[in-house]
Design an enzyme around this catalytic site. Structure first.
Site, PDB file in Angstrom:
ATOM      1  N   SER A 134     -12.887  -0.942   6.043  1.00  0.00           N
ATOM      2  CA  SER A 134     -11.799  -0.192   5.177  1.00  0.00           C
ATOM      3  C   SER A 134     -11.522  -0.962   4.127  1.00  0.00           C
ATOM      4  CB  SER A 134     -10.500   0.009   6.029  1.00  0.00           C
ATOM      5  OG  SER A 134     -10.207  -1.356   6.385  1.00  0.00           O
ATOM      6  N   ASP A 361       0.925  -5.538   5.572  1.00  0.00           N
ATOM      7  CA  ASP A 361      -0.399  -5.360   5.533  1.00  0.00           C
ATOM      8  C   ASP A 361      -0.824  -6.841   4.488  1.00  0.00           C
ATOM      9  OD1 ASP A 361      -3.298  -5.036   4.934  1.00  0.00           O
ATOM     10  OD2 ASP A 361      -2.923  -3.077   4.474  1.00  0.00           O
ATOM     11  N   HIS A 364      -5.734  -5.565   3.127  1.00  0.00           N
ATOM     12  CA  HIS A 364      -6.187  -4.833   2.278  1.00  0.00           C
ATOM     13  C   HIS A 364      -5.503  -5.126   0.932  1.00  0.00           C
ATOM     14  CE1 HIS A 364      -6.586  -2.407   5.974  1.00  0.00           C
ATOM     15  NE2 HIS A 364      -7.948  -2.133   5.435  1.00  0.00           N
TER      16      HIS A 364
END
Length: 382
Positions: A134, A361, A364
């Site tokens: 990802s 998060d 990312h």
């Protein structure tokens, strides 16, 4: 005897003259090579950075430098239609935006500002594919947003093929693709629905990589998941099934399978291969280390080289195929301010009062942001 005495000095004179000529020519060649030597133009130096055992004369080491605040950034905004909701931090309510305005400045040179038309011109009639997890999808979205603004709406589209998606700039006959393969090797369901990671099988993923002109790989994060978050129940190699294995041993085996496939199936005259090093995570302290961070770190108290990067370097050194290792690990480690943190989705006013209750998060990256710089580096390498 007299003839010998007369000829010997003549013979030595010829030898000395030849030796001096060779030295002069070699010196001139070295001077010429040094004048023209540039890591931007010398393909061998680019692609063999990891595999070369000789000292390098590169004038610019991309991964050594500092982050510089630049008001002219970002190069696009979060209205880019190809961005996932999880990385559009401004649209999701992040109150600060300075994280968008830092560019990387290597010590010995300047990375050119990304030029979409120049990039598309370089890639005309070519396919570039980013393969991985990802975070590689994060980078793909960045690259598409960097180029899509110069392509008329009617002349761009996105198509899907199995685990792959492709942005097409039709006037340039360019496709910028992403192929989902977070472990590179195959992860399959066993007879009793158990998840089996095949350390020596790769073709189910690799069949999508054939015929691509530029391949950019990454694979690290899924290999380092804890037992609770692991994506498999067993490892398999040949006919042997393993419940447990050292993570880095497994990673080395998986990468070796990938390396063998590249060596056997790709032609370096037709395909360029780049392996992007692992993106750093800033998720200590239960994922809150990146929350509310507004500036890059100024320095490291100690330099740490992640073990997966050492394993990767070891595998690349043994390959016949020339692979360039794009090292973004160190430069990105400074950027704990660049993650979505709690701004992974849009929140109402009441939710904003309880930010600490949401997961953060720190893996990312917000876009625009850090992956744009990775793609500026990538454009230079190509």
């Amino acid at each position: 005897m007299r003839e010998t005495k007369l000829q010997l000095p003549l013979f030595l004179s010829i030898l000395i003259t030849l030796f001096i000529s060779v030295v002069v020519l070699a010196s001139e060649f070295d001077d010429l090579a040094e004048d023209n030597y540039s890591w931007l133009n010398d393909e061998d130096d680019q692609v063999n950075m990891v595999q070369s055992h000789q000292s390098s004369r590169r004038k610019c080491e991309l991964s050594a430098g500092k982050w510089v605040y630049d008001q002219s950034y970002p190069l696009y905004d979060s209205t880019c239609p190809y961005l996932s909701t999880a990385v559009t931090c401004q649209k999701n309510g992040r109150p600060d935006s300075d994280y968008e305005k830092w560019r990387w400045k290597p010590n010995g040179c300047t990375i050119p500002r990304f030029d979409a038309l120049k990039f598309l011109g370089k890639m005309r009639r070519k396919r570039i594919m980013l393969v991985g997890d990802s975070i590689m999808r994060n980078q793909w979205e960045s690259l598409v947003c960097l180029v899509q603004g110069v392509v008329p709406t009617a002349r761009k589209r996105v198509t899907y093929n199995g685990p792959s998606m492709a942005f097409h700039a039709m006037d340039f006959e360019v496709s910028i693709e992403f192929s989902w393969a977070p472990l590179l090797v195959e992860l399959n369901k066993g007879p009793e629905n158990e998840r089996v990671l095949h350390l020596d099988l790769i073709e189910e993923n690799a069949k999508y990589w054939r015929g691509v002109d530029v391949l950019v790989f990454d694979s690290a994060h899924w290999w380092t998941h804890s037992d609770k978050t692991s994506s498999w129940d067993y490892y398999m190699e040949g006919q042997s099934l393993f419940r447990n294995m050292n993570q880095m041993v497994a990673y080395q085996k998986g990468l070796t399978t990938w390396a063998k496939w590249v060596d056997l199936n790709l032609d370096p005259r037709k395909t360029r291969v780049i392996f992007r090093s692992m993106s750093p995570r800033h998720n200590r302290e239960n994922g809150w280390r990146c929350y509310n961070q507004k500036k890059p770190l100024a320095y490291f108290s100690h330099q740490h080289v992640p073990e997966p990067l050492l394993v990767l370097q070891g595998v690349l050194r043994k390959m016949r195929f020339p692979v360039y290792l794009q090292d973004i690990t160190t430069i990105s480690a400074f950027r704990r301010d660049g993650h979505p943190s709690v701004y992974r989705r849009a929140m109402g006013q009441e939710e904003k009062q309880h930010l600490r209750e949401f997961s953060s998060d720190c893996s990312h990256w917000c876009l625009p942001g850090v992956p744009d710089i990775w793609n500026e580096m990538l454009s230079v390498l190509l």
